[in-house]
Design a protein around this motif. Structure first.
Motif, short mmCIF file in Angstrom:
data_model
loop_
_atom_site.label_atom_id
_atom_site.label_comp_id
_atom_site.label_asym_id
_atom_site.label_seq_id
_atom_site.Cartn_x
_atom_site.Cartn_y
_atom_site.Cartn_z
N UNK A 30 41.09 37.96 40.65
CA UNK A 30 40.31 36.74 40.42
C UNK A 30 40.53 35.74 41.54
N UNK A 31 41.79 35.52 41.83
CA UNK A 31 42.11 34.53 42.86
C UNK A 31 41.54 34.96 44.21
N UNK A 32 41.72 36.21 44.52
CA UNK A 32 41.25 36.75 45.78
C UNK A 32 39.73 36.56 45.92
N UNK A 33 39.01 36.85 44.84
CA UNK A 33 37.55 36.69 44.86
C UNK A 33 37.14 35.24 45.04
N UNK A 34 37.84 34.37 44.31
CA UNK A 34 37.51 32.95 44.39
C UNK A 34 37.74 32.43 45.81
#
Lengths: 196, 196
Positions: free
Chosen positions: A123-127
């Motif tokens: 999630x963090x990586x995508x954001x």
DNA sequence: CCTACCGATCGGTAGG
DNA sequence: CCTACCGATCGGTAGG
């Protein structure tokens, strides 16, 4: 400014998260122990777990607080009708101010997010990737309308964002110029470097 | 280029150090275990200690290899009779190329040196500070003779050096421009940003 | 280079 | 919020 969410036992948890921010910043996430965190808060290690679920949850809270602040800010910037170069300057000033006023959280979210566990990690990586893409799109608009030097947009973003993280060293320097001066110097170097 | 020193059992130790570089880069120093390092080298953990003294010695070797390469380079630059702005460009290109060709070592020495143990920790810290001071002195000469924009020299150094570390993200990007292009883009943004 | 193993420390749980 | 304690893992050593 990366507000910590308040729940029923908000104030107690806030104290823990705040201590975790300082500890993770000073030692790094992996080298920081829950026992030292407990000591700083003034309780036994086991007692922490009445307010938090895990060490990784603390990291998660910190990282997403920071990410959401940038997320919301770029959304506002995108909606404005300023020229691309002005939008870029607005974004950059926000990054600079966050690094000046809130640098421990920002530093952690920058350098320790890779230790997040996996639904959150991706999630963090995508954001993060999405944010940089939108940042790069604004640079690209500036290139297209001739305001910005014709250099690869996403490379420019990398350079600019990493340059801002240098502010961490400024914090530790003994002979500091003021935050306002620092902000203007950074804008001068980076915006002038990008301008045609 | 951060050559690894060769001793009697040089080749064996080199293999270990090289594997440690990759491992420390991927996981971070604290999260990297000697057991995983051993596995990658193809021996039992205990066997590593016939070639190295400790985990911290591995970190030390990596950090000082990198530091010495920059140390030697700035010494040569200082002795040249180029103009300050040219010296600055030479230094910057060296940093960029190190980050392009040797980024794992450079990255480790940048982000993990704080885990060095204490005679080495303060040695490294001093060497780093001294390097930045000499770098800043060259910027200051450029300011004094009017080639460089009049902004705080040591702040400029921070910005510039951190910007270079953004190359780490370039390495992990899928749609990479070439190393040569990257170098020219960085020089354009940073040197133009500094120039009057 | 391996087997066997050490003391220390880790994040976290049980139970009150 | 504490005492007591768990299983896992850590860097590293002894001895061959």
């Amino acid at each position: 400014m990366a507000r910590i969410r308040t729940g029923k036992d908000g104030s107690r948890k806030e104290v823990i998260v705040k201590a975790a921010v300082t500890l993770f910043y000073e030692k790094g996430y992996k080298a920081a122990s829950m026992r030292e965190l407990a000591e700083r808060v003034g309780v036994e290690a086991a007692s922490l777990y009445n307010h938090i679920r895990s060490k990784t949850e603390l990291l998660h809270d910190i990282c997403f607080n920071v990410a959401n602040a940038f997320w919301e800010h770029i959304h506002v910037v995108e909606l404005s009708d300023a020229r691309p170069i002005e939008k870029l300057e607005t974004l950059l000033r926000f990054h600079i101010r966050q690094m000046i006023n809130n640098f421990e959280e920002v530093y952690i979210s920058d350098r320790e997010w890779r230790y997040l566990a996996d639904p959150y990690l991706s999630n963090f990586h995508n954001q993060r990737r999405n944010y940089r893409k939108r940042f790069a799109a604004i640079v690209q608009q500036g290139i297209d309308n001739g305001e910005i030097n014709k250099i690869d947009a996403s490379t420019s973003v990398l350079i600019v964002l990493h340059a801002v993280s240098g502010i961490e060293s400024w914090h530790r320097s003994k002979f500091k110029i003021s935050g306002e001066e620092l902000e203007e110097h950074m804008i001068t170097i980076l915006i002038d470097g990008l301008k045609k």
